[in-house]
Scaffold this motif. Structure first.
Motif, short mmCIF file in Angstrom:
data_model
loop_
_atom_site.label_atom_id
_atom_site.label_comp_id
_atom_site.label_asym_id
_atom_site.label_seq_id
_atom_site.Cartn_x
_atom_site.Cartn_y
_atom_site.Cartn_z
N LEU A 30 55.80 1.71 13.44
CA LEU A 30 56.35 3.06 13.50
C LEU A 30 55.29 4.11 13.18
N GLY A 31 54.36 3.76 12.30
CA GLY A 31 53.28 4.70 11.98
C GLY A 31 52.37 4.98 13.15
N SER A 32 52.32 4.06 14.10
CA SER A 32 51.48 4.29 15.28
C SER A 32 52.02 5.40 16.17
N PHE A 33 53.27 5.82 15.93
CA PHE A 33 53.87 6.92 16.70
C PHE A 33 53.83 8.24 15.93
N ARG A 34 53.11 8.29 14.81
CA ARG A 34 52.99 9.52 14.04
C ARG A 34 51.71 10.27 14.41
N PRO A 35 51.70 11.57 14.31
CA PRO A 35 50.44 12.30 14.40
C PRO A 35 49.59 12.02 13.17
N HIS A 36 48.29 12.26 13.28
CA HIS A 36 47.36 11.89 12.22
C HIS A 36 47.73 12.51 10.88
N LEU A 58 52.96 9.84 21.41
CA LEU A 58 52.27 8.72 22.06
C LEU A 58 50.77 8.97 22.17
N GLN A 59 50.30 9.99 21.47
CA GLN A 59 48.90 10.36 21.58
C GLN A 59 47.98 9.26 21.09
N ASN A 60 48.39 8.54 20.04
CA ASN A 60 47.55 7.46 19.52
C ASN A 60 47.32 6.38 20.57
N TYR A 61 48.35 6.05 21.33
CA TYR A 61 48.21 5.04 22.39
C TYR A 61 47.42 5.60 23.57
N ALA A 62 47.58 6.88 23.85
CA ALA A 62 46.78 7.50 24.91
C ALA A 62 45.30 7.49 24.55
N ASP A 63 44.99 7.84 23.29
CA ASP A 63 43.60 7.80 22.84
C ASP A 63 43.05 6.38 22.86
N SER A 225 30.46 -4.05 25.64
CA SER A 225 31.34 -4.50 26.71
C SER A 225 31.82 -5.93 26.51
N LYS A 226 31.16 -6.70 25.62
CA LYS A 226 31.53 -8.08 25.38
C LYS A 226 32.17 -8.28 24.01
N GLN A 227 32.43 -7.18 23.32
CA GLN A 227 32.89 -7.28 21.94
C GLN A 227 34.34 -7.75 21.86
N MET A 228 34.69 -8.30 20.67
CA MET A 228 36.03 -8.83 20.44
C MET A 228 36.94 -7.78 19.80
N LEU A 229 38.21 -8.09 19.77
CA LEU A 229 39.26 -7.12 19.43
C LEU A 229 39.12 -6.59 18.00
N GLN A 230 38.98 -7.48 17.03
CA GLN A 230 38.98 -7.04 15.63
C GLN A 230 37.75 -6.22 15.29
N VAL A 231 36.63 -6.54 15.88
CA VAL A 231 35.42 -5.75 15.67
C VAL A 231 35.60 -4.36 16.28
N ALA A 232 36.26 -4.30 17.44
CA ALA A 232 36.52 -3.01 18.07
C ALA A 232 37.43 -2.15 17.22
N ILE A 233 38.46 -2.76 16.63
CA ILE A 233 39.37 -2.00 15.76
C ILE A 233 38.63 -1.48 14.54
N ALA A 234 37.76 -2.30 13.98
CA ALA A 234 36.99 -1.87 12.81
C ALA A 234 36.06 -0.71 13.14
N SER A 235 35.64 -0.61 14.39
CA SER A 235 34.74 0.48 14.77
C SER A 235 35.44 1.83 14.79
N PHE A 236 36.77 1.85 14.70
CA PHE A 236 37.49 3.12 14.65
C PHE A 236 37.33 3.81 13.30
N THR A 237 36.76 3.10 12.34
CA THR A 237 36.44 3.69 11.04
C THR A 237 34.98 4.10 11.02
N GLU A 243 40.21 7.02 12.00
CA GLU A 243 41.26 7.32 12.96
C GLU A 243 42.46 6.41 12.71
N TRP A 244 43.25 6.76 11.68
CA TRP A 244 44.33 5.88 11.25
C TRP A 244 45.40 5.71 12.32
N GLY A 245 45.73 6.76 13.03
CA GLY A 245 46.72 6.64 14.09
C GLY A 245 46.28 5.66 15.17
#
Length: 280
Positions: A30-36, A58-63, A225-237, A243-245
């Protein structure tokens, strides 16, 4: 009366535990649908706004999905391809090794098995540097081979399957051998169908381990371009702003395949874990 009271008490305990485990997942989704600016605004109070967004977006999913610099769909594809490949090869090679240890007789089998299982006590961090050097000598750094090959063989997987294979009656295998079946045919036609719950359990554990892998991809993959999912998520910090949203949206998306996988295969998973630990 006592039986009804006991069942009621067990139900209440189970509901309380379910609430404790589900609440963080619900807050994430539910927090993924909140503004930052709203994500932590109501975190210190316990009310409906603590869980449900006041302003839905839905901005977080658009971003997340329309960022050309960090294509999240590409990271999902990379992780899915690697996890599926590792799972398939792990089921094949580890089941073959477990079958040999459980049902075949050869010299020094017990000694080899003891040495093999002793690797369970070695932390993965200890083998990180030697494995990295080996991948570098092979020229596999920054390739999918470095993600797949070292992850195929698992001591835990062999140990798990050996416990399950040991429960298959040896007389059944000997009867097949007397009828002229090769060991490979016995493995294919008798052992694998009988061990379906254990194989499904191993598939779930292996896939989940690869889906959530972070440290090893971070070490051997530098190409974005070859990176894995969890490393990509960590790069949002980053140093400027977290970018918590976007992180909550990415965590929600990455949790869906695992939840669906476990939901459809839960019966086999529980059966495999239970039966692999039963002796006699």
């Amino acid at each position: 009366m006592l039986k009804t009271l006991s069942l009621t008490l067990k139900l209440m305990v189970m509901l309380a535990l379910a609430f404790v485990f589900i609440l963080p997942i619900a807050w994430m989704a539910l927090g993924s649908f909140r503004p930052h600016e709203e994500i932590f605004k109501f975190a210190n109070v316990l009310e409906w706004r603590t869980l449900f967004p006041v302003e839905w977006t839905l901005q977080n999913y658009a971003d997340l999905f329309f960022d050309t610099a960090e294509p999240f769909s590409r990271f999902i594809g990379n992780t899915l391809a690697v996890a599926a490949t590792v799972t398939i090869f792990a089921l094949f090679f580890n089941s073959l090794a477990a079958f040999a240890f459980a049902k075949m007789n050869f010299r020094f089998k017990r000694i080899l098995f003891v040495f093999f299982i002793s690797a369970l006590v070695i932390p993965g961090e200890v083998t990180l540097v030697p494995t990295y050097l080996l991948m570098r000598n092979f020229g596999w750094i920054n390739t999918y081979a470095a993600l797949i090959v070292p992850s195929v063989i698992s001591v835990f997987a062999v140990f798990l399957l050996v416990q399950f294979f040991s429960e298959i009656p040896r007389a059944l295998l000997e009867a097949a051998r007397i009828d002229g079946a090769s060991w490979l045919r016995v493995y294919q036609s008798i052992v694998l169908p009988a061990a379906a719950p254990a194989l499904v359990t191993l598939a779930i554990i292996t896939f989940l381990g690869q889906w959530d892998s972070y440290l090893w991809p971070l070490v051997v993959i530098s190409d974005q371009s070859k990176q894995m999912l969890q490393v990509a998520i960590a790069s949002f910090t980053n140093m400027e702003m977290t970018e918590w949203g976007r992180i909550l949206a990415a965590d929600t998306v990455s949790s869906i395949p695992i939840l669906l996988l476990f939901a459809f295969l839960q019966k086999y998973y529980v059966q495999g874990i239970t039966m692999s630990g039963v002796k006699g």
